[in-house]
Design an enzyme around this catalytic site. Structure first.
Site, PDB file in Angstrom:
ATOM      1  N   GLU A 441      37.410  43.598  35.740  1.00  0.00           N
ATOM      2  CA  GLU A 441      37.727  43.349  34.321  1.00  0.00           C
ATOM      3  C   GLU A 441      37.281  41.960  33.882  1.00  0.00           C
ATOM      4  O   GLU A 441      37.946  41.319  33.067  1.00  0.00           O
ATOM      5  CB  GLU A 441      39.235  43.459  34.088  1.00  0.00           C
ATOM      6  CG  GLU A 441      39.736  44.839  33.869  1.00  0.00           C
ATOM      7  CD  GLU A 441      39.015  45.594  32.780  1.00  0.00           C
ATOM      8  OE1 GLU A 441      38.635  46.727  33.065  1.00  0.00           O
ATOM      9  OE2 GLU A 441      38.804  45.052  31.683  1.00  0.00           O
TER      10      GLU A 441
HETATM   11  C1  LIG Z   1      36.981  48.008  43.120  1.00  0.00           C
HETATM   12  C2  LIG Z   1      36.224  47.739  41.861  1.00  0.00           C
HETATM   13  C3  LIG Z   1      36.499  48.482  40.729  1.00  0.00           C
HETATM   14  C4  LIG Z   1      35.770  48.267  39.549  1.00  0.00           C
HETATM   15  N1  LIG Z   1      35.981  49.072  38.463  1.00  0.00           N
HETATM   16  C5  LIG Z   1      35.109  49.022  37.417  1.00  0.00           C
HETATM   17  C6  LIG Z   1      35.133  50.000  36.380  1.00  0.00           C
HETATM   18  O1  LIG Z   1      36.004  50.868  36.334  1.00  0.00           O
HETATM   19  N2  LIG Z   1      34.175  49.953  35.410  1.00  0.00           N
HETATM   20  C7  LIG Z   1      33.200  49.000  35.400  1.00  0.00           C
HETATM   21  O2  LIG Z   1      32.355  49.018  34.516  1.00  0.00           O
HETATM   22  N3  LIG Z   1      33.156  48.037  36.367  1.00  0.00           N
HETATM   23  C8  LIG Z   1      34.063  48.034  37.370  1.00  0.00           C
HETATM   24  N4  LIG Z   1      34.006  47.089  38.374  1.00  0.00           N
HETATM   25  C9  LIG Z   1      33.017  46.041  38.285  1.00  0.00           C
HETATM   26  C10 LIG Z   1      33.618  44.662  38.026  1.00  0.00           C
HETATM   27  O3  LIG Z   1      34.136  44.590  36.727  1.00  0.00           O
HETATM   28  C11 LIG Z   1      32.507  43.629  38.312  1.00  0.00           C
HETATM   29  O4  LIG Z   1      32.319  43.606  39.710  1.00  0.00           O
HETATM   30  C12 LIG Z   1      32.860  42.256  37.806  1.00  0.00           C
HETATM   31  O5  LIG Z   1      32.900  42.227  36.405  1.00  0.00           O
HETATM   32  C13 LIG Z   1      31.865  41.186  38.272  1.00  0.00           C
HETATM   33  O6  LIG Z   1      30.531  41.594  38.151  1.00  0.00           O
HETATM   34  P1  LIG Z   1      29.554  41.477  39.419  1.00  0.00           P
HETATM   35  O7  LIG Z   1      30.229  42.094  40.578  1.00  0.00           O
HETATM   36  O8  LIG Z   1      28.231  41.983  39.045  1.00  0.00           O
HETATM   37  O9  LIG Z   1      29.459  39.923  39.715  1.00  0.00           O
HETATM   38  P2  LIG Z   1      28.439  38.895  39.033  1.00  0.00           P
HETATM   39  O10 LIG Z   1      28.410  39.088  37.573  1.00  0.00           O
HETATM   40  O11 LIG Z   1      27.169  38.924  39.767  1.00  0.00           O
HETATM   41  O12 LIG Z   1      29.160  37.505  39.329  1.00  0.00           O
HETATM   42  C14 LIG Z   1      29.087  36.820  40.590  1.00  0.00           C
HETATM   43  C15 LIG Z   1      29.804  35.485  40.476  1.00  0.00           C
HETATM   44  O13 LIG Z   1      29.167  34.654  39.493  1.00  0.00           O
HETATM   45  C16 LIG Z   1      30.091  34.224  38.536  1.00  0.00           C
HETATM   46  N5  LIG Z   1      29.449  34.137  37.235  1.00  0.00           N
HETATM   47  C17 LIG Z   1      28.635  35.046  36.643  1.00  0.00           C
HETATM   48  N6  LIG Z   1      28.252  34.607  35.429  1.00  0.00           N
HETATM   49  C18 LIG Z   1      28.841  33.410  35.247  1.00  0.00           C
HETATM   50  C19 LIG Z   1      28.844  32.453  34.199  1.00  0.00           C
HETATM   51  N7  LIG Z   1      28.200  32.672  33.052  1.00  0.00           N
HETATM   52  N8  LIG Z   1      29.567  31.323  34.357  1.00  0.00           N
HETATM   53  C20 LIG Z   1      30.264  31.121  35.473  1.00  0.00           C
HETATM   54  N9  LIG Z   1      30.297  31.977  36.499  1.00  0.00           N
HETATM   55  C21 LIG Z   1      29.597  33.104  36.395  1.00  0.00           C
HETATM   56  C22 LIG Z   1      31.212  35.257  38.558  1.00  0.00           C
HETATM   57  O14 LIG Z   1      32.432  34.732  38.092  1.00  0.00           O
HETATM   58  C23 LIG Z   1      31.256  35.618  40.034  1.00  0.00           C
HETATM   59  O15 LIG Z   1      32.050  34.691  40.724  1.00  0.00           O
HETATM   60  C24 LIG Z   1      34.768  47.256  39.527  1.00  0.00           C
HETATM   61  C25 LIG Z   1      34.517  46.492  40.668  1.00  0.00           C
HETATM   62  C26 LIG Z   1      35.214  46.737  41.833  1.00  0.00           C
HETATM   63  C27 LIG Z   1      34.865  45.942  43.054  1.00  0.00           C
END
Ligand SMILES: Cc1cc2nc3c(=O)[nH]c(=O)nc-3n(C[C@H](O)[C@H](O)[C@H](O)COP(=O)(O)OP(=O)(O)OC[C@H]3O[C@@H](n4cnc5c(N)ncnc54)[C@H](O)[C@@H]3O)c2cc1C
Length: 593
Positions: A441
């Site tokens: 989220e």
């Molecule tokens: C068990 C599970 C359930 C989930 N359920 C859903 C779901 O139902 N629907 C859905 O759509 N998604 C879902 N997700 C996805 C989840 O919302 C994302 O994993 C999350 O938003 C982070 O995206 P990412 O994993 O691509 O990380 P990234 O976006 O690659 O981020 C990696 C790191 O970089 C940091 N970062 C990125 N951009 C910035 C910035 N501009 N400034 C500072 N820091 C930054 C982040 O905070 C993080 O620490 C789920 C994930 C999991 C693991």
């Protein structure tokens, strides 16, 4: 593991005594005939039973078994379909729903407490109905009359569930980069093509249909976040008469194997020209999705709170029973070989830290829910103020409750010593389950950026001033009470510190583009500490005159004292970190990491 007992006394105290919910409900026309104290208490009591008797018993087995994927079909662990059926039969999916489509129209203040119980009992289970409720909210707020009529009644019933499909392998935080395409068809529908990952409840065997809310881009959409639209894509197409028709071209390619919430199916979803319908306006999908996300974000915060409460109950019982060493003040249980560990100051520190953080979070979630209700059911100036406060406080609730949720579950685990690290006592599952709440989220880092950037710097601190004015009004009302001096004076000082830090941050952001990002996480935690201080002071204001009546009130006052004496001082260190600026983060060359 200790049996889960819903903290109904604490919930009643907040709802009726601290926040006088009934008065608010009586003056909001949409709630006046719907919500009252008697109904609210009956609802809380019923959920307390369901959580303890139906959801909690399948928590550990669900973790051990996990979900299964076989040729595109997901099966949830043993007992989940039956528990889901019981949940739906009780009408729980309709609790906050729009009465026009079969919902009960209850206030979020009540819903937040109900959600806490579901999460304490079983976070994995909670995710299925909570996502459905969020999807309903987005459809209700942005969908056409036809979409609402066709989908909402079945979704409130739980016969059909909801899922939120945003994330793609290369696009998580930065949704502007999504590649899923939506091509318009002549009949007004769209063909949706693309792959989504990490979709909670993307497939499952609990409901007859799954209604996906999918972010996708039209072929001529502008690049970035301004080109995203929102679509409703059912797993099974729905006929004109509302019956289920053909299978849509949406399939689950696999499920993830993960650290925790193992009974929640996390799915990779493939859309191969699946039929979908636009929700809201073209290219305004992100804004529409935010309706759902704001609701979900408080909901995720409440997951952190629910896990903390479970951890606390478990650790409290263990600390009373486990005997090790003698109290520094001499034997407290001379008939035993050693004293129960609850006599030791450090064990008390671990228990009270949990109790104080839980009380702060429960009060703040009720407070945010109160503003959500006013934003939804109120009007005029008050409604606008409520919308601003919800916008400001949602990232605080999501990130602070869940960061502290991990802290509480780890503290609970620590109370168990080595026994907390093994499966038997359930503590290690709580630590594993709660960890995701800091990530999904929108990560907590992104919540902090949202608080500092969009919610504070972007409006020159106007939303912050609304919150500060609310705290100040409380301080002014209580300032002459001698018995409240121990809370009111430090609260006033910390509010002043937070205001000063906010002003300095606003000034720094003018010259330094890195200032907001560099300060954000510590600023959110500083804000969280002051918000909890406000909540504990409000609790103390009600409890202090009643301490002779019932020991519950003494417990509230003493926990408030612990919070002010032992946890609130962290605000000073956090403010110093915020004031430190961005140089120490940004000056170091990338190659030196
Ligand atoms: C068990 C599970 C359930 C989930 N359920 C859903 C779901 O139902 N629907 C859905 O759509 N998604 C879902 N997700 C996805 C989840 O919302 C994302 O994993 C999350 O938003 C982070 O995206 P990412 O994993 O691509 O990380 P990234 O976006 O690659 O981020 C990696 C790191 O970089 C940091 N970062 C990125 N951009 C910035 C910035 N501009 N400034 C500072 N820091 C930054 C982040 O905070 C993080 O620490 C789920 C994930 C999991 C693991």
């Amino acid at each position: 593991m200790a049996e889960y007992k819903a903290p109904l006394r604490e919930m009643h105290f907040l709802l009726h005594e601290v926040f006088a919910a009934e008065k608010l409900w009586a003056r909001l026309p949409a709630l006046a005939g719907t919500a009252d104290r008697e109904t609210a208490d009956a609802i809380l009591e019923e959920m307390a039973k369901l959580a303890a008797n139906t959801l909690e018993p399948i928590n550990r087995s669900g973790d051990e078994e996990g979900c299964h994927w076989n040729d595109g079909v997901v099966t949830t662990p043993k007992g989940f379909p039956e528990a889901y059926a019981t949940f739906c039969e009780g009408g729980w999916g309709a609790l906050l729903g729009n009465p026009e489509y079969g919902g009960m129209g209850m206030p979020k203040m009540l819903g937040a407490q109900v959600e806490e119980m579901i999460n304490s009992a079983n976070i994995s289970f909670a995710l299925y109905p909570v996502l459905t409720a969020g999807a309903c909210l987005a459809i209700d707020a942005h969908g056409s009359g036809e979409l609402k009529q066709r989908y909402l009644p079945k979704m409130y019933e739980g016969t059909w569930a909801g899922a939120m499909d945003l994330t793609e392998p290369h696009a998580g935080t930065d949704l502007g980069m999504i590649r899923t395409k939506a091509e318009p068809r002549e009949d007004g529908s769209y063909a949706i093509t693309g792959s989504k990952i990490f979709i909670t409840g993307g497939d499952q065997d609990l409901s007859e249909n799954i209604i996906h809310l999918v972010l996708a881009k039209l072929p001529d959409a502008p690049a970035g976040p301004k080109g995203i639209s929102l679509f409703l894509v059912p797993k099974v197409l729905v006929n004109e008469d509302g019956s289920l028709g053909e299978r849509n071209a949406v399939h689950c390619g696999s499920i993830e194997h993960k650290m925790g919430i193992k009974a929640s199916a996390t799915c990779a979803m493939n859309f191969d020209g699946a039929t979908g319908w636009l929700v809201g306006e073209v290219n305004k999908g992100l804004a529409a999705m935010f309706t759902m996300m704001n609701y979900e974000r408080l909901g995720v915060g409440i997951q952190g709170l629910g896990a903390s409460e479970r951890s606390y109950q478990n650790a409290r019982e263990y600390a009373r029973e486990r005997i090790q060493s003698r109290s520094p003040a001499g034997p407290q249980a001379p008939d035993k070989a050693a004293d129960p560990i609850v006599v030791h100051p450090d064990v008390r520190r671990m228990l009270l830290t949990q109790k104080a953080l839980i009380g702060g979070a429960r009060a703040l979630s009720t407070y945010v829910a109160q503003w959500l209700d006013i934003a939804k059911f109120g009007e005029g100036e008050e409604k606008r103020k409520a919308e601003a406060l919800v916008a400001l406080l949602t990232p605080v609730a999501k990130a602070f409750f869940t960061d502290k949720g991990l802290e509480c579950t780890v503290l609970g685990q620590q109370v168990f010593g080595g026994h907390g690290y093994i499966r038997e006592w359930g503590q290690e599952q709580l630590v594993r389950d709660v960890r995701i709440t800091q990530i999904y989220e929108g990560t907590n880092g992104i919540q902090a950026l949202d608080l500092v950037g969009r919610k504070t710097v972007a409006n020159g601190g106007a939303f912050f001033e609304l919150f500060a004015a609310d705290v100040q009004a409380f301080i002014d009302a209580e300032i002459d009470r001698e018995d409240m001096a121990e809370f009111v004076q430090p609260l006033a000082a910390e509010l002043q510190r937070l205001r000063g830090t906010t002003e300095n941050l606003l000034a720094a952001a003018k010259d330094d583009p890195h200032a907001p990002g560099a300060a954000s996480v510590e600023y959110l935690h500083l804000f969280g500490h002051v918000a909890y201080a406000y909540m504990w002071a409000r609790a103390a204001a009600v409890a202090l005159p009643k301490t002779a009546e019932d020991s519950f009130y003494s417990g509230q006052v003493q926990t408030a004292r612990f919070f002010f004496a032992r946890l609130l001082p962290q605000a000073r260190a956090l403010a110093a970190s915020v004031e430190a600026g961005s140089a120490t983060l940004m000056d170091i060359g990338e190659e030196l990491f």
